[in-house]
Design an enzyme around this catalytic site. Sequence first.
Site, PDB file in Angstrom:
ATOM      1  N   CYS A 131     -18.390 -52.218  47.297  1.00  0.00           N
ATOM      2  CA  CYS A 131     -17.526 -51.053  47.514  1.00  0.00           C
ATOM      3  C   CYS A 131     -18.170 -50.051  48.468  1.00  0.00           C
ATOM      4  O   CYS A 131     -17.563 -49.063  48.835  1.00  0.00           O
ATOM      5  CB  CYS A 131     -17.240 -50.325  46.213  1.00  0.00           C
ATOM      6  SG  CYS A 131     -16.552 -51.367  44.963  1.00  0.00           S
ATOM      7  N   ASP A 160     -20.828 -48.184  47.755  1.00  0.00           N
ATOM      8  CA  ASP A 160     -21.643 -47.207  47.037  1.00  0.00           C
ATOM      9  C   ASP A 160     -22.063 -47.756  45.693  1.00  0.00           C
ATOM     10  O   ASP A 160     -21.237 -48.278  44.959  1.00  0.00           O
ATOM     11  CB  ASP A 160     -20.833 -45.935  46.730  1.00  0.00           C
ATOM     12  CG  ASP A 160     -20.576 -45.103  47.957  1.00  0.00           C
ATOM     13  OD1 ASP A 160     -21.551 -44.732  48.618  1.00  0.00           O
ATOM     14  OD2 ASP A 160     -19.399 -44.824  48.242  1.00  0.00           O
ATOM     15  N   CYS A 179     -24.257 -44.171  51.541  1.00  0.00           N
ATOM     16  CA  CYS A 179     -24.467 -43.400  52.754  1.00  0.00           C
ATOM     17  C   CYS A 179     -25.248 -42.128  52.423  1.00  0.00           C
ATOM     18  O   CYS A 179     -25.599 -41.881  51.273  1.00  0.00           O
ATOM     19  CB  CYS A 179     -23.126 -43.051  53.379  1.00  0.00           C
ATOM     20  SG  CYS A 179     -22.152 -41.978  52.323  1.00  0.00           S
ATOM     21  N   CYS A 214     -18.234 -39.709  47.026  1.00  0.00           N
ATOM     22  CA  CYS A 214     -19.666 -39.863  46.721  1.00  0.00           C
ATOM     23  C   CYS A 214     -20.056 -38.985  45.536  1.00  0.00           C
ATOM     24  O   CYS A 214     -20.844 -39.389  44.690  1.00  0.00           O
ATOM     25  CB  CYS A 214     -20.523 -39.480  47.929  1.00  0.00           C
ATOM     26  SG  CYS A 214     -20.124 -40.447  49.384  1.00  0.00           S
TER      27      CYS A 214
END
Lengths: 388, 319
Positions: B54, B56, B81, B131
């Site tokens: 995915c 993350d 990221c 995130c």
Amino acid sequence: MNKIYLDNNATTQVDQRVMDKMAPFFVEKYGNPNSLHGFGTETHPAMAEALNSLYAGINASDDSDILVTSCGTESNNTVLKGIFIDYILKGEKKHLITSQIEHPAIRNTCEFLESLGAEVTYLPVNDEGIVTAEILKEHLRRGETALVSIMWANNETGLINPVKELALAAHEYGALFHTDAVQALGKIKVDVQDTDVDFLTFSGHKFHGPKGVGGLYIKEGLKLTPFFHGGEQMGKKRAGTVNVPLMVGMGYALDLAVKALDYENKEIRRLRDKLEDAIMSIDDTIVIGKRELRTPNTILASFKGIEGEAFLWDLNWNGIAASTGSACSSEDLEADATFQAMHVDADLSHTGVRFSLSRFTTEEEIDRAIEIIRKTVERLRSISSTYR
Amino acid sequence: MGKNDLIGGSLWDHYSNKVADRMNNPRNLGEISEEDAKAIGARLIVADWGAESCGDAVRLYWAVDEKTEKIVKGSFKSFGCGTAIASSDMMVELCLGKTVEEAMKITNLDVEKALRDNPDEPAVPPQKMHCSVMAYDVIKQAVAIYKGTDKEALDNQEMVCECAQVTLSTIKEVIRINNLKTVEEITEYTKAGAFCKSCIKPGGHEEKKYYLVDILKETRAEMELEREKEEAEKFENKSFFQKSKMIQAFFDAEIRPMLQSDGGDIDIVDIIDKGDTLELQVRYQGACHGCASSTAGTLYFIEGKVHEALSDKIDVAIV
């Protein structure tokens, strides 16, 4: 610290010689080429020279057309929408074929045409990442398929498609063939007569020419409804005042790029291979596509356990510019379309990092990049929750 | 849309300096081993959330003192990221020193706000909000492990987006907390629907039990209903008869017992509608009648209670 540019598939530095060639056409010889007076006519020799370079650069016959457009995207839109108007809207045909690995300039335009009623097939690639004639033949429909549009070289992987065989297959089924060759010109030999393509797209800024100018090759005898209506420029096939300085620049840039093809194929390939060997020497790293099937300047690498954008972040802080796939989709959260099309392990789909060299890339830069890439992999794998 | 949207690609320019700093130098990076936790007399909790496929994934380590239930040590590792790494780092910091129960209340917005340089400027652009949502999910996962239950039991919900591992409860909460109005916003905040897109609406390549379009519609409808109910519950929006009944009920329940305990009492004689305000006419009984404070302290006290509980547009008058 000098910055290192390894994102030449996104855009390139304009060659200084191209700059110098364009310069007079901004301030001194600024006439409109369609004017009758001397200001207009004094631009003609340089335009003719540019056309000679463009025609020679792709080996186009004099009776075919090369329209100077504003960019590769315009050229692609001109072909796809022109074919839609000329064949599909008129009810003669209804089907278009493209591939799953095209640039958004093709993919999104096809999706738009689908919304207007076209039937579009998006071809998969084989396990080497190539769109083959065999795959194409399975989907061609005689009397229904109007156009096949398959890119010459892929922007992310650099993988080169067998354009000659694809064009032949399309013609066997009575379909026209277009190729987006934006990533091929200046990197490998492009010959429109040998491959027998009907339409070909290219873009100036991918081979050290200026941005804002592109080209569209149309084989002799073919008709295509213009994308721009207006004045009588470009043989009434593309209205709009001709951008003389950029046209001159693109012509000269292609001339220089074709002359540098041998250098590209030997020296840039050597530097690319050196970088690739160094990347492959790092544990749990892969490069997508066989080396000999790719343009000589491109590497799409995957570093297990490191998310691509994080990789770019670290590279950027160390002065290196690279890319996660196409720059147009760098804000896109979705997994890399090329990875998906090539059935790469889903765990790697967010790990792609593209390095693309140019004839201005030096050995010293590659050596420094190798060192920084090694450090980046080490740091980000120490952070990674999924590595080991 | 407009001038600010015409030049794209400036994703990283929208990161706060704190995000950049924590990406480059995470403070709480690392692992905690069983031995480390034992050495400080704490219990080790290791929670994983997200998946490489995915884009993350995060692993959260907590050392929890079981007597106080406090998180005495924390750290993380992350595949993601820059904003995922920075959010995870900040999330760990927010957990430290809190009890497990307190930590469970940390939301994605707390993490994002803590990463801001300036209170009015988001720390990350909208498409990176997921995130911080992930940092929030991993806390719940850690709590579930600590409590020996599973996260679904805590969430009391089901998975909507398998690709991004987003549950119905997360989506509903994110819609409510952030007042989201479109499916695109849900995708930006949670990543639900960003991948295979099957969960966005019916007709995708996978049939789903829940679709984002329906969840959004239902949640917005629930929110609207609650708002209407809340509005309707307000004293100001009641009829004169209802207001009178509410005042009488309040007096019977709150005011009269207090005075009765001192041997006094109070009656409502009348309620007069004066347009903007209500005049509440009262009469003291028993010990209150004639008491010195009944026209001053006690009256102000009663008026204060009425204002607090019902409305400040009620004047209390002795007749």
